[in-house]
Design an enzyme around this catalytic site. Structure first.
Site, PDB file in Angstrom:
ATOM      1  N   ARG B   6      53.786 -48.515   8.991  1.00 39.65           N
ATOM      2  CA  ARG B   6      53.468 -47.588  10.084  1.00 39.65           C
ATOM      3  C   ARG B   6      54.676 -47.395  11.006  1.00 39.65           C
ATOM      4  O   ARG B   6      54.886 -46.312  11.556  1.00 39.65           O
ATOM      5  CB  ARG B   6      52.249 -48.055  10.883  1.00 39.65           C
ATOM      6  CG  ARG B   6      52.436 -49.395  11.558  1.00 39.65           C
ATOM      7  CD  ARG B   6      51.228 -49.818  12.386  1.00 39.65           C
ATOM      8  NE  ARG B   6      51.358 -51.208  12.793  1.00 39.65           N
ATOM      9  CZ  ARG B   6      50.998 -51.689  13.974  1.00 39.65           C
ATOM     10  NH1 ARG B   6      50.470 -50.914  14.887  1.00 39.65           N
ATOM     11  NH2 ARG B   6      51.152 -52.966  14.254  1.00 39.65           N
ATOM     12  N   SER B  33      49.781 -47.265  18.499  1.00 38.84           N
ATOM     13  CA  SER B  33      49.479 -48.088  17.324  1.00 38.84           C
ATOM     14  C   SER B  33      49.931 -47.451  16.021  1.00 38.84           C
ATOM     15  O   SER B  33      50.355 -48.132  15.103  1.00 38.84           O
ATOM     16  CB  SER B  33      47.969 -48.343  17.230  1.00 38.84           C
ATOM     17  OG  SER B  33      47.531 -49.103  18.313  1.00 38.84           O
ATOM     18  N   GLU B  54      38.010 -38.052  16.780  1.00 41.61           N
ATOM     19  CA  GLU B  54      38.691 -37.837  15.503  1.00 41.61           C
ATOM     20  C   GLU B  54      38.132 -36.655  14.718  1.00 41.61           C
ATOM     21  O   GLU B  54      38.871 -36.007  13.970  1.00 41.61           O
ATOM     22  CB  GLU B  54      38.658 -39.116  14.665  1.00 41.61           C
ATOM     23  CG  GLU B  54      39.524 -40.256  15.222  1.00 41.61           C
ATOM     24  CD  GLU B  54      38.837 -41.094  16.290  1.00 41.61           C
ATOM     25  OE1 GLU B  54      37.651 -40.822  16.589  1.00 41.61           O
ATOM     26  OE2 GLU B  54      39.470 -42.016  16.837  1.00 41.61           O
TER      27      GLU B  54
HETATM   28  C1  LIG Z   1      36.640 -44.093  16.760  1.00 40.53           C
HETATM   29  C2  LIG Z   1      37.734 -44.935  17.313  1.00 40.53           C
HETATM   30  N1  LIG Z   1      38.948 -44.405  17.527  1.00 40.53           N
HETATM   31  C3  LIG Z   1      39.945 -45.165  17.996  1.00 40.53           C
HETATM   32  C4  LIG Z   1      39.753 -46.487  18.257  1.00 40.53           C
HETATM   33  C5  LIG Z   1      40.909 -47.372  18.703  1.00 40.53           C
HETATM   34  N2  LIG Z   1      40.740 -47.792  20.096  1.00 40.53           N
HETATM   35  C6  LIG Z   1      40.274 -49.010  20.432  1.00 40.53           C
HETATM   36  S1  LIG Z   1      40.099 -49.216  22.072  1.00 40.53           S
HETATM   37  C7  LIG Z   1      40.688 -47.653  22.394  1.00 40.53           C
HETATM   38  C8  LIG Z   1      40.785 -47.153  23.787  1.00 40.53           C
HETATM   39  C9  LIG Z   1      39.463 -47.243  24.468  1.00 40.53           C
HETATM   40  O1  LIG Z   1      39.532 -46.776  25.771  1.00 40.53           O
HETATM   41  P1  LIG Z   1      38.278 -46.867  26.731  1.00 40.53           P
HETATM   42  O2  LIG Z   1      37.072 -46.351  26.032  1.00 40.53           O
HETATM   43  O3  LIG Z   1      38.639 -46.214  27.989  1.00 40.53           O
HETATM   44  O4  LIG Z   1      38.056 -48.430  26.884  1.00 40.53           O
HETATM   45  P2  LIG Z   1      38.539 -49.433  28.042  1.00 40.53           P
HETATM   46  O5  LIG Z   1      39.561 -48.766  28.888  1.00 40.53           O
HETATM   47  O6  LIG Z   1      37.317 -49.740  28.802  1.00 40.53           O
HETATM   48  O7  LIG Z   1      39.072 -50.638  27.333  1.00 40.53           O
HETATM   49  C10 LIG Z   1      41.005 -47.001  21.202  1.00 40.53           C
HETATM   50  C11 LIG Z   1      41.545 -45.649  21.096  1.00 40.53           C
HETATM   51  C12 LIG Z   1      38.476 -47.016  18.013  1.00 40.53           C
HETATM   52  N3  LIG Z   1      38.199 -48.323  18.217  1.00 40.53           N
HETATM   53  N4  LIG Z   1      37.477 -46.224  17.568  1.00 40.53           N
END
Ligand SMILES: Cc1ncc(C[n+]2csc(CCOP(=O)(O)OP(=O)(O)O)c2C)c(N)n1
Lengths: 280, 315
Positions: B6, B33, B54
């Protein structure tokens, strides 16, 4: 259950923070930011709001809690531990092979987890299903709570679920948005702004309560307001701070998914004021 | 120097931004990432951030492609595979010129556990008639595959590792689309592998050689279209083929190889991959558990060659 005072719940939230960080540091991976922002939410739910039996996870009358923002699971494990569901020693197994404490919530391995999450955007749909199931259940009565991230609710499925909860008038369903303003890549307002957020939920048929989500009494009042509404599902827009309680983790995406090293953990525990000496 | 594919992808993509003005990147809150961050900093106007959404990303990319842009859509492999319906309809059926880039392939993803692991993505992407599927085995191959995709026309899927992979190829390596690469010859069996486990197969072949077993190794960077001719050649030489992949054992490289060799009467193919759902653990622990490290692959090969050892259950 003993009724805890506001100060006690506040203290508990700090302990959930400390436990979360210790677990993440031991695992050398995990998500501190979104665990810390949700500490008061978890403390008030598990030590005031939710009806459950620590030793009987499948009790049919229990309130359901779905952690839709599954990456914040350390703070949930910490709450389950303090609530007497899991042993303290188990916390240090977070994310290691054969542990029930998977990196994201696992319904099959750990019975207190109501639904597997970690792929964001799915928890509210499952919660709607549970709330509909409760409506059809003549023997049991319970409420369903779903905690979502602010970045998470950019997902279209959340709004499909919101629309269906509105349609069915799921008054026993409470959504909580951990509105900490920061997601993985940066600030929510830059990545995909949510505002006007309250208007959106209202338009989908929800009762909206906007509160300080790091304040115990405000959260308790919000749960009361949700209970008092018997026509609509309620969403609590919880205004929080990502990384809350640890100065260098606050309001930044840098600590979204990074484990603190030994020094950083020590500094963090010092700031949280819960004693660096005790470990997992 | 060991590097995640990646990371190599992100570097190549940023370079391609300068030479290919139609290249655009569509991202869903994962640029840190998937490593599209670099591109986003250098070409902000051609970086489209859509947030955690997505399904929308895939559709937007299809639309961009239909206006002549060359979109790279990056997310975790599992989240792209999760939007399969949008991919089959808006990308596949439209024959839209979209490159889907899925990182965090397989159990190599490690501690995050099943929810973040791409374990069904190859099976799904491979099922679409016009989708090509690439999976590089090291950083150099990832760079070249990314460069290839900038000029390729049609729907494509690129599968990348979260974890660092040891170098296999030199910097003068040239990527030949659709061609398997024989990395090692061996008459007793041939290991046909793709992605992060290729280097482990080479080590496994050494371990086997020390015990008098001669194992060949073939690297399949293009899972679709598959180099059937090469596979038939190596299969007729050694008659036993062990496919190795960090992907569910159903529907991935192994299934593709079985399909390709199904009409060769004397060839036995065994599929070695991830059984069941993945779980949390360090990458090292998980590769040991799923027998995808060199010792595990060598052991799987030994069981394959020893008739009285029970076949590893599939499914
Ligand atoms: C469908 C999906 N896309 C991407 C991710 C990768 N991912 C994990 S946490 C995150 C950010 C989450 O942000 P938020 O919902 O604001 O959570 P917090 O700030 O409360 O941790 C992402 C993009 C995922 N887990 N699921």
């Amino acid at each position: 259950m003993v009724v805890l005072s506001t100060a006690e719940l506040s203290g508990l939230a700090q302990e959930l923070r400390a436990d979360s960080l210790k677990m993440i540091a031991t695992a050398v991976s995990g998500h501190p930011g979104g665990s810390l922002s949700a500490a008061e939410i978890l403390a008030t739910l598990y030590f005031k709001e939710l009806a459950f039996r620590a030793q009987e996870p499948s009790w049919p009358g229990r309130d359901r809690f779905i952690l839709s923002k599954g990456h914040a699971v350390p703070v949930l494990y910490a709450a389950l531990c303090r609530a007497g569901c899991i042993e303290e020693e188990e916390l240090s197994t977070l994310r290691s092979i054969d542990s029930r404490l998977q990196g994201h919530p696992d319904h099959v391995r750990l019975p207190w987890i109501e639904a597997a999450t970690g792929s964001l955007g799915q928890g509210l749909s499952v919660s709607v299903g549970m709330a509909l199931g409760e409506k059809l259940d003549n023997e049991n009565s319970y409420r369903t709570y779903c905690l979502m991230g602010d970045g998470e609710i950019q997902a279209g499925q959340v709004w499909e679920a919101a629309m269906s909860a509105g349609k069915f008038g799921l008054a026993k369903l409470t959504g909580i948005v951990d509105y900490n303003k920061v997601q993985l890549d940066g600030r929510v307002s830059n990545i995909m702004d949510l505002e006007p957020l309250a208007d959106k939920w209202e338009a989908f048929g929800w009762h909206v309560v906007d509160v300080d989500g790091n304040d115990i009494d405000s959260l308790l009042a919000a749960y009361d307001s949700a209970r008092a509404n018997d026509e609509k599902p309620t969403v609590i827009i919880a205004q929080t701070i990502k990384g809350k309680g640890v100065s260098f983790m606050e309001d930044t995406h840098a600590w979204h998914g990074k484990a603190p090293n030994e020094n950083e953990l020590e500094q963090a525990l010092l700031e949280l004021g819960v004693g660096a000496a005790q470990d997992n | 120097m060991a590097k995640a594919t990646r990371v190599a992808f992100g570097e190549a993509l940023a370079r391609l931004g300068a030479t290919h003005e139609n290249v655009v990147v569509v991202d869903g809150d994962l640029s840190c990432s998937t490593n599209t961050r670099k591109f986003s900093e250098q070409f902000p106007a051609r970086f489209i951030q859509l947030g955690i959404a997505e399904g929308n990303m895939v559709g937007v990319a299809a639309g961009l492609a239909m206006t002549g842009k060359i979109p790279f859509v990056s997310s975790f492999a599992c989240f792209l595979a999760g939007r399969f319906e949008q991919i089959r309809m808006s990308v596949g059926y439209n024959n839209a010129n979209v490159r889907l880039v899925g990182t965090h392939a397989g159990v190599g993803t490690g501690e995050d556990g099943y929810s973040q692991m791409g374990l069904e993505d190859v099976a799904l992407m491979r099922s679409l008639p016009n989708m090509v599927v690439l999976q590089p085995a090291d950083a150099v191959e990832a760079e070249r595959a990314t460069e290839f995709l900038a000029d390729y026309v049609g729907p494509a899927y690129l599968r990348l590792s979260r974890q660092a992979l040891p170098d296999i190829f030199d910097s003068d390596y040239s990527f030949e689309f659709g061609k398997g690469i024989r990395l090692r010859e061996g008459r007793d069996l041939v290991l046909v592998a793709s992605g992060g486990v290729v280097a482990n197969c080479l080590e496994a072949a050494e371990l086997l050689a020390a015990n008098g077993v001669e194992a060949g190794v073939v690297n399949i960077h293009t899972i679709k279209p598959l180099d059937e001719q090469l596979l038939r050649e190596v299969a007729s030489n050694s008659s036993r083929v062990l496919t190795v992949e960090d992907h569910g054992v159903i529907g991935g490289l192994g299934s593709a190889v079985v399909e390709a060799l199904s009409e060769m009467p004397d060839v036995v193919v065994r599929r070695h991959g991830v059984l069941g759902y993945g779980e949390s653990g360090t990458q090292v622990d998980l590769y040991a558990r799923h027998m995808l490290d060199s010792a595990g692959i060598a052991e799987a090969a030994r069981r394959f060659l020893t008739p009285d050892v029970e076949a590893v259950a599939t499914g």
